[in-house]
Design a protein around this motif. Structure first.
Motif, PDB file in Angstrom:
ATOM      1  N   MET A 347       0.807  -1.216   0.000  1.00 23.14           N
ATOM      2  CA  MET A 347       0.000   0.000   0.000  1.00 23.14           C
ATOM      3  C   MET A 347       0.841   1.268   0.000  1.00 23.14           C
ATOM      4  SD  MET A 347      -2.998  -1.135  -0.198  1.00 23.14           S
ATOM      5  CE  MET A 347      -3.861   0.403  -0.030  1.00 23.14           C
ATOM      6  N   MET A 348       1.877   1.282   0.798  1.00 18.03           N
ATOM      7  CA  MET A 348       2.661   2.519   0.925  1.00 18.03           C
ATOM      8  C   MET A 348       4.116   2.358   0.522  1.00 18.03           C
ATOM      9  SD  MET A 348       1.147   4.243   4.372  1.00 18.03           S
ATOM     10  CE  MET A 348       1.930   5.822   4.129  1.00 18.03           C
ATOM     11  N   GLY A 349       4.489   1.158   0.164  1.00 20.15           N
ATOM     12  CA  GLY A 349       5.883   0.939  -0.208  1.00 20.15           C
ATOM     13  C   GLY A 349       6.198   1.600  -1.538  1.00 20.15           C
ATOM     14  N   PHE A 350       7.476   1.662  -1.850  1.00 19.44           N
ATOM     15  CA  PHE A 350       7.878   2.268  -3.112  1.00 19.44           C
ATOM     16  C   PHE A 350       8.759   1.290  -3.870  1.00 19.44           C
ATOM     17  CE2 PHE A 350      10.655   3.519   0.316  1.00 19.44           C
ATOM     18  CZ  PHE A 350      11.911   3.187  -0.161  1.00 19.44           C
ATOM     19  N   GLU A 379      -4.897   3.556 -16.277  1.00 16.39           N
ATOM     20  CA  GLU A 379      -5.612   4.736 -15.798  1.00 16.39           C
ATOM     21  C   GLU A 379      -6.717   5.168 -16.763  1.00 16.39           C
ATOM     22  OE1 GLU A 379      -3.157   8.037 -14.738  1.00 16.39           O
ATOM     23  OE2 GLU A 379      -4.857   9.390 -14.601  1.00 16.39           O
ATOM     24  N   GLY A 425      -2.999   5.406   0.524  1.00 16.06           N
ATOM     25  CA  GLY A 425      -3.282   4.681  -0.708  1.00 16.06           C
ATOM     26  C   GLY A 425      -4.647   4.024  -0.757  1.00 16.06           C
ATOM     27  N   ALA A 428      -6.630   5.180  -3.914  1.00 19.05           N
ATOM     28  CA  ALA A 428      -6.190   4.584  -5.177  1.00 19.05           C
ATOM     29  C   ALA A 428      -6.504   3.093  -5.215  1.00 19.05           C
ATOM     30  CB  ALA A 428      -4.688   4.802  -5.362  1.00 19.05           C
ATOM     31  N   GLU A 434      -8.822   3.226 -11.734  1.00 23.46           N
ATOM     32  CA  GLU A 434      -7.421   2.841 -11.545  1.00 23.46           C
ATOM     33  C   GLU A 434      -6.472   4.024 -11.658  1.00 23.46           C
ATOM     34  OE1 GLU A 434      -6.832  -0.385 -14.266  1.00 23.46           O
ATOM     35  OE2 GLU A 434      -8.018  -1.749 -13.051  1.00 23.46           O
ATOM     36  N   VAL A 438      -2.476   8.721  -5.314  1.00 17.97           N
ATOM     37  CA  VAL A 438      -1.430   9.147  -4.386  1.00 17.97           C
ATOM     38  C   VAL A 438      -0.260   9.764  -5.149  1.00 17.97           C
ATOM     39  CG1 VAL A 438       0.113   8.378  -2.570  1.00 17.97           C
ATOM     40  CG2 VAL A 438      -2.133   7.361  -2.782  1.00 17.97           C
ATOM     41  N   HIS A 439      -0.010   9.198  -6.315  1.00 18.64           N
ATOM     42  CA  HIS A 439       1.086   9.728  -7.118  1.00 18.64           C
ATOM     43  C   HIS A 439       0.820  11.189  -7.485  1.00 18.64           C
ATOM     44  CE1 HIS A 439       4.480   9.536  -9.804  1.00 18.64           C
ATOM     45  NE2 HIS A 439       3.747  10.064 -10.763  1.00 18.64           N
ATOM     46  N   ARG A 442       1.467  13.327  -4.503  1.00 17.26           N
ATOM     47  CA  ARG A 442       2.900  13.503  -4.213  1.00 17.26           C
ATOM     48  C   ARG A 442       3.497  14.555  -5.129  1.00 17.26           C
ATOM     49  NH1 ARG A 442       3.752   7.701  -4.273  1.00 17.26           N
ATOM     50  NH2 ARG A 442       3.313   6.910  -2.194  1.00 17.26           N
TER      51      ARG A 442
END
Lengths: 778, 364
Positions: A347-350, A379, A425, A428, A434, A438-439, A442
């Motif tokens: 969910m929050m990892g990169f 998307e 997240g 999203a 889709e 979050v992107h 950011r």
């Protein structure tokens, strides 16, 4: 109104909790990695320890390349409270200190220490604290900070900052929720090390003195709950609370809301609502730091995902590249056509692009999903369905934020509280279109921060420009005033010129004065030279403003023409001095001549570059030899205050620089002349002495001092880094060679002295001279 | 090895736009079947015509706009719009009515505003309003329920009427409209309205055979159709495709208005049940007003939006010139959505103000 302490305790005691709005229920998939006990990975051949691994500032490095380090040895240090040191995770040799790809979404290289491990794993000396209850709080804080502990849950906030609060702490929340799917590092840690976690909680409790301690664990970890219940049961202050499984209940703000029904104010901290929260991993590390004196050099990292054959939790050394981890855990590249490696949870990892990305203190998970596990997104347009708003735990309107973020309407996005987004997240996750919401947030946040930075810089530049304009104006006014005074003085001088007898006496007096003053000035110049130099260089180095740079460039471009003018002028002055010298050969000492010449050439330089003394030029030329000397003395006097007033000023401009250059040159020349004269005398003496005894230690020692000064002068003159020095050196050489009154013998003597001095300087003053030079430059 | 870059979250719920739209279509099926059962094959033919027109129009315009139309068609949004329009118009309306209407809905109302997600108005309802205003005769040719009609009609009759205005046997639409007694039939809402205008009381109006004789004020066929749509709508809520806010508030708005007025004078003002089960209020509440694009997006806003539609429906039904008013009410409220959204922002975590208006956006 804020829920009171009694209400909260009552509610928790009756096994009830509050809830936060929104939230999602993604598949947990924790069983992939939580079935095996925590294993230890073999020590990798090379570690990449990122210098800054927390929120705050990085410390200063205290190690060098090539140095041997022991396990647990500190690698950085800082007095800044927001700096947390790093430590060598194992023993080995530092092979490099350079930028290395960072475990950050951007992957921007950051300063890292590369350690070639020796496999010995030799510990450095550790200093455990066993009686922590008797230690003052500040010592414990220092201990925790020195152990390099920053929050291990995700954000990496320095733990000692949180603990150093002076406010009243009602609740200490120990966060063992671990709500993100896949990750099980805290789960396993709690199951296997509940006792040490409890010790850590003891220390934290001792430090912040909370009224109640909640240990929050999500319901899907029954083993961990049981373990901590057993570990904590003898202390009535501690209460293990089961949190319903819902993402993101482990978010600090959400957890506080669940447990206390209080909300951390928008720009505030948990302590503002009487809460401090720490991750269970942090508690474990605190116990390590206090009871064993071990710094934070390893952590539990979950390695999971369908693309690894041995998913489990591992003790990993900080700085371990994920390549090593993946190799050890059986990474199956074939199951990944769209190869992805995620640091953190799903969910929050990169994602990271480089396999040499190291583990840092906050890396709780390495997730390597198979293609089928996490499909690529496609998307589409937002249909404003509002599913995102329904799941947002922060009460935001994600689709509005998205709309404004995409349209770059940053002020509107802020109006919709963009900065309250915790980037969990959830929006999203549910978005049917889709959209990587979050992107977008950011990017918008980064844009806003950049905009703010730019605005601040522009403001600063404007302020600086205005101040500079005001200063220039003031200086112009001061100059005008000086011109006026100088003109008056000149007029007076012209009027008094008629009387010859008076004139002669005055001239003689002036001469004597000039001599004295010249010598005094030369001496003092020699002493103050390094000081002035050191004052001069920093502003140039620190000039990073475009406008100032421009000025420097201006000054630099002016210089060549200025120096060529100087030479012409110097030549004229020399010729004149020669004529004058021929006329008054009988009563003139060499000192005066050099002095005279120097001052006149210096004054010419000044006239050339600084307009304010231009008027004095014709007088210098037309005046008799007698009036020449006082003139220069006057000029020297008028010059001095200005130079003094200029040098401390931090913001240089071209005028100041030029006048300073002149001052420098003059000083250098005076110094050179004095040194030369001294050396001459010395050489004469020595020549006599050497006839009798060539190597007389006393004489040598005596001459050494003088040679030292000479060497210093020469080194100063030869230093290519000092822009002014080259031109002044030229002048010195000219005056040295063409001085009409210096006899051949003397010249030879000077040359011998110089050569000797040089040799001597090289041999004996080797250590001191460069040092002095260094100081000058700095 | 080099890894691919992606933005978090990496995990995603398994429901994309196409699936959402397909669920909506699925939930419309019981209502459509019920409608066909009572009013003949016309509905199905209209749906087919509308879907074809919508697909072709959407593809053509996306092509003109240089978009990937294959991908866009997979979201099924144009098909949902087409079906909603098709089930709203009279089943035996001429073919060109639905074609013009669907074209208008997709090309003008949706794509000219920027395509999916950007349209201000509900495409189906805007097109319906356009058709009703432009072709009032064709748009009011409602047939009596099959069991009450004088002449029966099958699929081929329906096809023939839609394309030629005459059935296979040569009956005109006017003839088909007559009931078993040879009297021209109207919809329940129309019947009551006409009788009220003619000076009859509400209860006298209900004596018409189009109403059920057992339950007061319930249209024989239309209420069954409404219940079928209700079932589909409830399933949508259960599936979390739509929120309960709009349907509930819309029905409540109408119910409260009707209850109040019928309490004032039950002879002149029909009962709440009459209003809820006749006409297209149910389909409007669950399938039309909930169109996410043109509806309010905040929960508070949705309540206001729905309730206002309910009130508008009641006002137009009672005092307006048209027997039903879903389309008008929805289009009117679509215009108010930006305003509603602006003033109904939820309170953000950690903020004191109930909505974000008072606290200006904060700095990082």
């Amino acid at each position: 109104m804020q829920t009171s302490y009694e209400q909260i305790v009552h509610k928790i005691d009756s096994d009830e909790l509050w809830d936060f709005p929104g939230g999602i229920y993604p598949p947990e998939r924790k069983e992939i990695s939580n079935l095996q006990p925590i294993a230890t990975l073999p020590i990798p051949e090379k570690l990449y320890v990122t210098v800054k691994q927390h929120k705050g500032v990085e410390g200063n490095l205290i190690v060098e390349v090539g140095q041997q380090v022991l396990k647990g040895q500190a690698l950085s240090k800082s007095a800044n409270p927001f700096a947390v040191p790093i430590h060598a995770p194992t023993s080995g040799k530092i092979s490099a200190i350079r930028k290395h790809v960072s475990p950050h979404p951007s992957g921007i290289p950051e300063l890292s220490i590369e350690i070639e491990t020796d496999g010995q794993d030799t510990w450095t000396e550790l200093s455990p604290t066993l009686d922590y209850q008797n230690q003052p709080k500040i010592d414990l804080l220092t201990k925790i900070c020195d152990a390099g502990i920053s929050g291990m849950g995700g954000a990496g906030f320095p733990s000692h900052i949180k603990l150093s609060t002076s406010k009243k702490v009602e609740f200490l929340i120990i966060n063992g929720v671990e709500c993100e799917p896949y990750i099980t590092s805290d789960d396993r840690l709690m199951r296997e090390h509940a006792w040490q976690i409890r010790q850590g909680i003891d220390v934290l409790t001792h430090m912040v003195q909370p009224q109640q301690v909640f240990i929050a664990i999500e319901k899907n970890k029954p083993e961990a709950i049981e373990a901590l219940q057993i570990a904590c049961r003898e202390n009535p202050l501690y209460q293990v609370v089961e949190i319903p499984t819902k993402y993101p209940s482990g978010g600090e703000k959400q957890l506080i809301q669940i447990l206390t029904n209080r909300e951390v104010p928008a720009q505030g901290l948990p302590i503002d609502v009487g809460v401090i929260s720490h991750n269970v991993g942090t508690c474990f590390a605190v116990a390590d730091a206090i009871f064993s004196g071990k710094p934070l050099i390893q952590r539990v990292t979950t390695v999971t995902g369908e693309a690894v054959s041995k998913p489990a939790n591992y003790w990993t050394l900080i700085g371990t590249p994920i390549k090593h981890i993946l190799n050890e855990c059986g990474y199956q590249a074939s199951s990944q056509k769209q190869a992805r490696a995620i640091i953190g949870g799903p969910m929050m990892g990169f994602t990271v692009t480089d396999e040499l990305v190291p583990i840092i203190k906050t890396s709780n998970c390495v997730l390597v999903p198979a293609d089928s596990e996490m499909a690529e997104l496609n998307e589409q347009a937002c249909i404003r369905c509002g599913a995102c708003a329904d799941v947002c735990p922060a009460g935001l309107l994600p689709q509005q934020l998205f709309w404004h973020a995409k349209a770059k309407e940053l002020d509107k996005a802020q109006e919709y509280n963009l900065f309250d987004c915790i980037e969990c997240g959830a929006c999203a996750y549910v978005c049917p279109s889709e959209i990587p919401l979050v992107h977008y947030y950011r990017v918008a946040k980064a844009d806003i921060r950049n905009e703010l930075d730019e605005k601040q810089q522009a403001d600063k530049a404007r302020e600086r420009f205005e101040k500079r304009a005001a200063r220039l104006k003031a200086e112009q006014a001061a100059r005008d005033e000086k011109h006026r005074l100088a003109a008056e003085a000149r007029k007076q001088a012209m009027e008094s010129k008629g009387n010859n007898a008076k004139d002669k006496i005055a001239a003689a007096l002036a001469r004597a004065k000039a001599k004295k003053q010249g010598l005094a000035a030369a001496d003092s110049n020699l002493d103050t030279k390094s000081e002035i130099n050191s004052q001069k260089t920093p502003p140039i180095e620190s000039n990073d403003e475009p406008t100032q740079k421009h000025e420097i460039v201006d000054a630099a471009t002016e210089k060549p023409s200025a120096s060529s003018n100087q030479r012409v002028q110097a030549a004229i002055a020399r010729a004149k001095a020669k004529k004058a010298a021929v006329a008054t050969k009988s009563n003139q000492t060499p000192e005066i001549t050099t002095e005279q010449e120097k001052s006149s050439s210096g004054s010419l330089n000044i006239e050339n570059q600084d307009e304010n003394i231009v008027e004095s030029k014709p007088i210098v030329h037309e005046a008799t030899k007698v009036s020449d000397v006082p003139r220069t003395v006057v000029q020297q006097d008028t010059k001095k205050p200005e130079q003094e007033s200029v040098s401390p000023s931090h913001e240089e401009n071209s005028d100041n620089q030029i006048s300073q250059n002149i001052a420098e040159q003059k000083q250098a020349k005076v110094a050179a002349a004095v040194a030369k004269a001294k050396a001459k005398r010395e050489a004469q003496k020595k020549a006599k002495a050497s006839e009798i005894q060539i190597t007389k230690p006393l004489a040598k020692e005596k001459s050494l001092a003088n040679e030292k000064t000479l060497a210093q002068v020469e080194q100063l003159a030869e230093d290519p880094n000092n822009q002014q020095e080259s031109s002044s050196k030229q002048n010195i050489e000219h005056s040295a060679i063409e001085d009409p009154l210096v006899t051949k013998k003397r010249r030879i003597a000077v040359a011998v002295a110089k050569a000797k001095a040089k040799r001597q300087a090289e041999k004996t003053v080797e250590n001191s001279a460069p040092k002095e030079n260094k100081e000058d430059k700095s | 090895m080099n890894f691919k870059l992606a933005s978090s979250p990496h995990q995603h719920a398994n429901r994309d736009l196409g699936q959402v739209m397909k669920l909506v279509i699925l939930c419309l099926v019981p209502g459509i079947l019920m409608q066909t059962w009572f009013f003949g094959w016309g509905t199905i033919i209209q749906v087919i015509l509308a879907v074809i027109t919508a697909t072709v129009t959407e593809a053509a315009i996306l092509e003109l706009r240089k978009r990937d139309f294959e991908r866009a068609l997979k979201d099924y949004s144009a098909i949902v719009t087409a079906i909603l329009l098709a089930i709203s118009i009279p089943p035996f309306a001429p073919w060109w009515v639905i074609v013009i209407g669907t074209f208008f809905a997709i090309a003008i109302v949706k794509q000219l505003y920027g395509g999916l997600g950007f349209n201000i108005f509900n495409p189906a309802m805007a097109a319906y309003v356009m058709l009703l205003v432009s072709f009032p005769v064709q748009m009011t040719q409602w047939l009596p329920p099959v069991n009450l009609a004088q002449y029966t009609h099958d699929f081929w009759d329906a096809l023939s009427v839609i394309f030629t205005s005459y059935s296979v046997e040569g009956f005109s639409i006017a003839q088909l409209k007559t009931d078993i007694d040879g009297v021209t039939m109207a919809t329940p809402l129309d019947t009551v309205k006409t009788s009220l205008i003619q000076g009859f009381t509400y209860s006298e109006g209900l004596e018409h055979k189009i109403f059920d004789s057992v339950v007061t004020g319930v249209g024989v066929a239309s209420s069954w159709v409404s219940l079928a749509y209700l079932a589909g709508g409830l399933f949508l809520i259960k599936q979390k495709v739509i929120n309960w806010h709009i349907p509930v508030s819309m029905l409540a708005g109408l119910f409260v208005c009707a209850l109040f007025m019928s309490l004032v004078d039950s002879d002149v003002y029909p009962s709440s049940i009459f209003h809820l089960l006749n006409g297209s209020i149910i389909i409007g509440a669950f399938f039309i007003a909930t169109d996410p694009v043109s509806a309010s997006t905040t929960n508070k806003g949705r309540l206001i939006f729905g309730a206002a539609i309910g009130v508008w429906v009641y006002i137009i039904r009672t005092w307006g010139g048209y027997p039903d008013a879903i389309a008008f009410a929805v289009v009117i409220m679509n215009m108010a959505v930006p305003l509603i959204d602006y003033y109904t922002r939820p309170r953000t975590y950690g903020h004191q103000a109930p909505n974000a208006l008072k606290s200006k956006g904060k700095q990082p």
